[in-house]
Design an enzyme around this catalytic site. Structure first.
Site, PDB file in Angstrom:
ATOM      1  N   HIS A   1      45.550 -80.633 -62.384  1.00 39.83           N
ATOM      2  CA  HIS A   1      45.087 -79.208 -62.000  1.00 39.83           C
ATOM      3  C   HIS A   1      44.867 -77.963 -62.536  1.00 39.83           C
ATOM      4  CE1 HIS A   1      43.790 -77.261 -58.159  1.00 39.83           C
ATOM      5  NE2 HIS A   1      44.758 -76.226 -58.557  1.00 39.83           N
TER       6      HIS A   1
ATOM      7  N   GLU B   1      46.247 -85.880 -49.229  1.00 45.00           N
ATOM      8  CA  GLU B   1      46.284 -84.572 -49.027  1.00 45.00           C
ATOM      9  C   GLU B   1      45.778 -83.524 -50.526  1.00 45.00           C
ATOM     10  OE1 GLU B   1      48.290 -79.819 -47.786  1.00 45.00           O
ATOM     11  OE2 GLU B   1      49.704 -82.179 -47.100  1.00 45.00           O
TER      12      GLU B   1
ATOM     13  N   THR C   1      47.796 -87.977 -54.102  1.00 50.72           N
ATOM     14  CA  THR C   1      47.914 -87.722 -52.461  1.00 50.72           C
ATOM     15  C   THR C   1      46.743 -87.832 -51.604  1.00 50.72           C
ATOM     16  OG1 THR C   1      49.357 -86.254 -52.466  1.00 50.72           O
ATOM     17  CG2 THR C   1      50.740 -88.259 -52.716  1.00 50.72           C
TER      18      THR C   1
ATOM     19  N   ASP D   1      45.597 -81.879 -53.787  1.00 45.49           N
ATOM     20  CA  ASP D   1      46.399 -81.341 -54.898  1.00 45.49           C
ATOM     21  C   ASP D   1      47.298 -81.027 -54.247  1.00 45.49           C
ATOM     22  OD1 ASP D   1      44.071 -80.617 -56.762  1.00 45.49           O
ATOM     23  OD2 ASP D   1      43.614 -78.920 -55.793  1.00 45.49           O
TER      24      ASP D   1
HETATM   25  C1  GRF Z   1      39.864 -78.911 -65.909  1.00 39.70           C
HETATM   26  O1  GRF Z   1      40.598 -77.485 -65.588  1.00 39.70           O
HETATM   27  C2  GRF Z   1      40.164 -79.952 -65.291  1.00 39.70           C
HETATM   28  O2  GRF Z   1      41.544 -79.149 -64.760  1.00 39.70           O
HETATM   29  C3  GRF Z   1      39.656 -79.571 -63.437  1.00 39.70           C
HETATM   30  O3  GRF Z   1      38.335 -79.814 -63.839  1.00 39.70           O
HETATM   31  C4  GRF Z   1      38.158 -79.224 -65.252  1.00 39.70           C
HETATM   32  C5  GRF Z   1      37.450 -79.802 -65.960  1.00 39.70           C
HETATM   33  O4  GRF Z   1      36.971 -79.964 -66.737  1.00 39.70           O
HETATM   34  N1  GRF Z   1      39.914 -80.341 -62.387  1.00 39.70           N
HETATM   35  P1  GRF Z   1      36.793 -81.550 -68.357  1.00 39.70           P
HETATM   36  O5  GRF Z   1      35.524 -82.407 -67.929  1.00 39.70           O
HETATM   37  O6  GRF Z   1      37.859 -82.122 -68.488  1.00 39.70           O
HETATM   38  O7  GRF Z   1      36.055 -81.088 -69.490  1.00 39.70           O
END
Ligand code: GRF
Length: 195
Positions: A113, A147, A145, A149
């Site tokens: 995330h 919920e 999980t 993030d």
């Molecule tokens: C990344 O910033 C990831 O953290 C978020 O969405 C973006 C996906 O980038 N969940 P990629 O598809 O891995 O280039």
């Protein structure tokens, strides 16, 4: 090679640059995991191309073809079982997963995330970080999980927020760290005996 390594499926919806970082990391002879399946809910996801270029089997499961979230998640679960998957990595996978599905992969499913959780859950994290005026931002790998993030944090990487940053410059700085962090976290989880 025979799979003494943990068999990993990566779920993507888009560019898949994190998938690429994981693919590259798995090339190391001592890496404890191998990506054996890439699943996308979107046909146009470039992550599918990255997987094909790396010789990894892919599975397209378009969410729009399912009437319920449960049915979509069941289809994903079935593909994971068919490929004898040990662990799942969400990498820019833009669908909420049902509690029933999450329970089946408890302790064995990671997400990356783009924020220092618990700050800035959900979407548009870079915009929110700029709006909040924080001095530091970053990324988090956590166990999934039910919920959104909110699962236990495995690892985080920080970046400074610099004067003049835009969403794009900040996102790029964070993404660079994501590509380092996700393989490190996968290495840790794949090395754990329960997985
Ligand atoms: C990344 O910033 C990831 O953290 C978020 O969405 C973006 C996906 O980038 N969940 P990629 O598809 O891995 O280039």
């Amino acid at each position: 090679m025979p799979y003494s390594r943990k068999k990993v499926a990566v779920l993507v919806s888009g560019s898949g640059s994190n998938l690429q970082a994981l693919i590259d990391a798995c090339a190391a002879p001592d890496f404890p995991a191998a990506i054996v399946l890439v699943i996308s809910n979107k046909a146009e996801a470039y992550g599918l191309t990255r997987a094909k270029n790396a010789g990894i089997p892919t599975c397209l499961i378009p969410h729009a073809e399912f009437t319920t979230r449960e049915a979509f998640d069941d289809a994903i679960h079935q593909a994971l079982v068919e490929h004898d998957i040990d662990m799942v990595c969400l990498a820019g996978f833009m669908r909420l997963l049902t509690p029933g599905f999450v329970a089946k992969w408890h302790g064995r499913m990671l997400n990356i995330h783009p924020s220092l959780l618990p700050a800035f859950k959900g979407l548009r994290t870079h915009r929110e970080a700029l709006k909040a005026g924080v001095a530091e931002h970053g990324c988090t790998v956590h166990l999934v999980t039910p919920e959104l993030d909110a699962g236990p944090v495995l690892m985080q990487a920080k970046v400074p927020v610099l004067p003049g940053d835009t969403e794009a410059t900040l996102a790029a700085r964070v993404l660079e760290q994501e590509h380092i962090l996700y393989p490190q976290a996968l290495r840790v989880l794949a090395s754990m005996p329960h997985v």
